[in-house]
Design a protein around this motif. Structure first.
Motif, short mmCIF file in Angstrom:
data_model
loop_
_atom_site.label_atom_id
_atom_site.label_comp_id
_atom_site.label_asym_id
_atom_site.label_seq_id
_atom_site.Cartn_x
_atom_site.Cartn_y
_atom_site.Cartn_z
N GLY A 293 1.35 -0.69 2.54
CA GLY A 293 0.48 -0.04 3.50
C GLY A 293 -0.76 -0.83 3.86
N ILE A 294 -1.47 -1.31 2.86
CA ILE A 294 -2.73 -2.00 3.13
C ILE A 294 -2.48 -3.31 3.86
N ASP A 295 -1.37 -4.00 3.55
CA ASP A 295 -1.06 -5.25 4.24
C ASP A 295 -0.81 -5.00 5.73
N ASP B 177 -4.88 2.84 3.52
CA ASP B 177 -3.69 2.15 3.03
C ASP B 177 -2.40 2.83 3.47
N GLY B 178 -2.52 3.63 4.53
CA GLY B 178 -1.33 4.31 5.05
C GLY B 178 -1.41 5.81 4.91
N GLY B 179 -2.39 6.31 4.16
CA GLY B 179 -2.55 7.75 4.00
C GLY B 179 -3.46 8.33 5.06
N GLU B 180 -4.09 9.45 4.71
CA GLU B 180 -4.98 10.12 5.65
C GLU B 180 -6.11 9.18 6.08
N ARG C 152 7.47 0.37 11.76
CA ARG C 152 6.97 -0.17 10.49
C ARG C 152 6.30 0.96 9.73
N VAL C 153 6.70 1.11 8.48
CA VAL C 153 6.24 2.23 7.68
C VAL C 153 5.28 1.73 6.60
N ALA C 154 4.07 2.27 6.63
CA ALA C 154 3.06 1.91 5.64
C ALA C 154 3.31 2.70 4.36
#
Length: 377
Positions: A267-269, A43-46, A188-190
């Protein structure tokens, strides 16, 4: 039968890729000929870089940058097959790079993130996807901006170092020297949080303690971020103080949105869009997803919720198979989750559960598949 498998990682135990593999093995124990589509996600993390590289294809580029305390560290970013750069803040400014005893949030910064972006810009890359999760910093992105050419000055015109502590004396930001190719870049930033920069729901109060912010430092660091926001609004005419998501990653969201004019998205989108997930779902019989622990936070933009909502639009059942399922998850049914399952077979220790995650996943998914097929027939 077509099954789409789209889990997040089980943190501390299995990567999203390994979880997806275990789930696929469980399905094939029952239905060897099933068409299984693996879409491990984040979702945008590790894990974001690895997930997108696995789903889309591309290559990984290694770069030596500076960690939050200014030490050399080998980091990386991905270049997807279609040319987009995908980058994780955690590999250059993450909690995993410093020990508990080394945490120094007054001086730790995000310079390494800026160095990664600069390296990609120098290579001619202009499309970026950046995951904000896992940062060890609370610097409002001042380190990143400095590495990209911004300079910071106090009221007497003296240049300031790019640290949170220096933000307390910040009076002027000069962005004229920033990397010239930023003007042509799409970023674009998650971001999976909507916290403002400051205040009781801001970066320091909510996320600071896990980075080493003590009660006595909290008002100091919060004031430093507030001062940064005031100068950004005056010099760059962008109000980041209450901008949704500006408090993500210790204020890095504010730097991206307010100074670099990046687009902050769920993030997930963003990840599912990059993976063309909606197309993968077509004609699926059911979807398997999951995470290390499903709890009340899952419904607030986490990977499982994003997968379920996409599948719900196409009327596809979703089975969430997680390491643990806590109370307060009923809202997930409204998001599209058909049923929630914990893989733990009974009273076992955390160590045993972590060591046996793969086997537990295979067994659980095998049983879910059997029940699904029995119901269909």
């Amino acid at each position: 039968m077509k099954v789409v498998i789209a889990p997040d990682s089980f943190k501390g135990s299995l990567s999203a890729q390994a979880v997806a593999g275990a789930m696929a093995e469980g399905v094939r124990k029952v239905s060897p000929c099933a068409a299984v589509e693996l879409v491990p996600i984040a979702d945008g993390g590790e894990g974001t870089v690895d997930c997108l590289l696995a789903a889309i294809g591309g290559e990984k580029v290694e770069v030596q940058v500076h960690d939050p305390l200014g030490r050399p560290v080998l980091a990386h970013y991905g270049i997807l097959k279609h040319g987009t750069v995908v980058l994780e803040v955690a590999v250059a400014a993450g909690l995993g790079l410093i020990s508990d005893g080394e945490r120094d949030v007054l001086h730790a910064n995000t310079a390494g993130v800026g160095e990664l972006i600069a390296h990609a810009l120098d290579a001619g890359r202009t499309s970026f996807v950046i995951g904000l999760g896992g940062s060890a910093t609370n610097d409002a992105g001042i380190g990143m901006l400095h590495a990209l050419g911004a300079r910071f000055y106090d009221v007497e015109g003296r240049e300031l170092p790019p640290t949170p502590e220096a933000c307390l004396r910040l009076a002027h930001i000069d962005t004229k020297g920033m990397h010239p190719k930023l003007n042509d870049a799409t970023i674009r930033v998650a971001c999976d949080v909507s916290n403002p920069l400051c205040g009781p729901l801001g970066a320091t109060a909510v996320y600071g303690p896990q980075k080493g912010v003590t009660p006595d430092l909290l008002p100091i660091l919060d004031k430093a971020l507030e001062q940064f926001a005031m100068v950004v609004q005056r010099d760059l005419d962008f109000p980041i103080l209450d901008f949704p998501g500006s408090g993500a990653a210790g204020g890095l969201g504010g730097a991206f949105g307010g100074v670099m004019k990046a687009e902050l998205v769920q993030g997930i989108d963003l990840i599912l869009q990059e993976c063309a997930f909606d197309t993968t779902l077509v004609d699926a019989d059911f979807v398997l997803t999951g995470e290390g622990k499903t709890d009340s936070q899952t419904v607030h933009g986490k990977a499982v919720q994003g997968v379920a909502m996409r599948a719900k639009l196409q009327g596809i059942p979703v089975f969430c198979v997680s390491g643990a399922v806590a109370e307060g998850t009923n809202e997930l049914y409204e998001c599209g989750v058909t049923a929630l399952f914990s893989i733990t077979p009974g009273p076992v220790s955390l160590v045993e559960s972590m060591n046996s995650t793969y086997e537990y996943l295979v067994r659980s998914v095998e049983n879910i598949t059997r029940v699904y097929l029995a119901g269909r027939h």
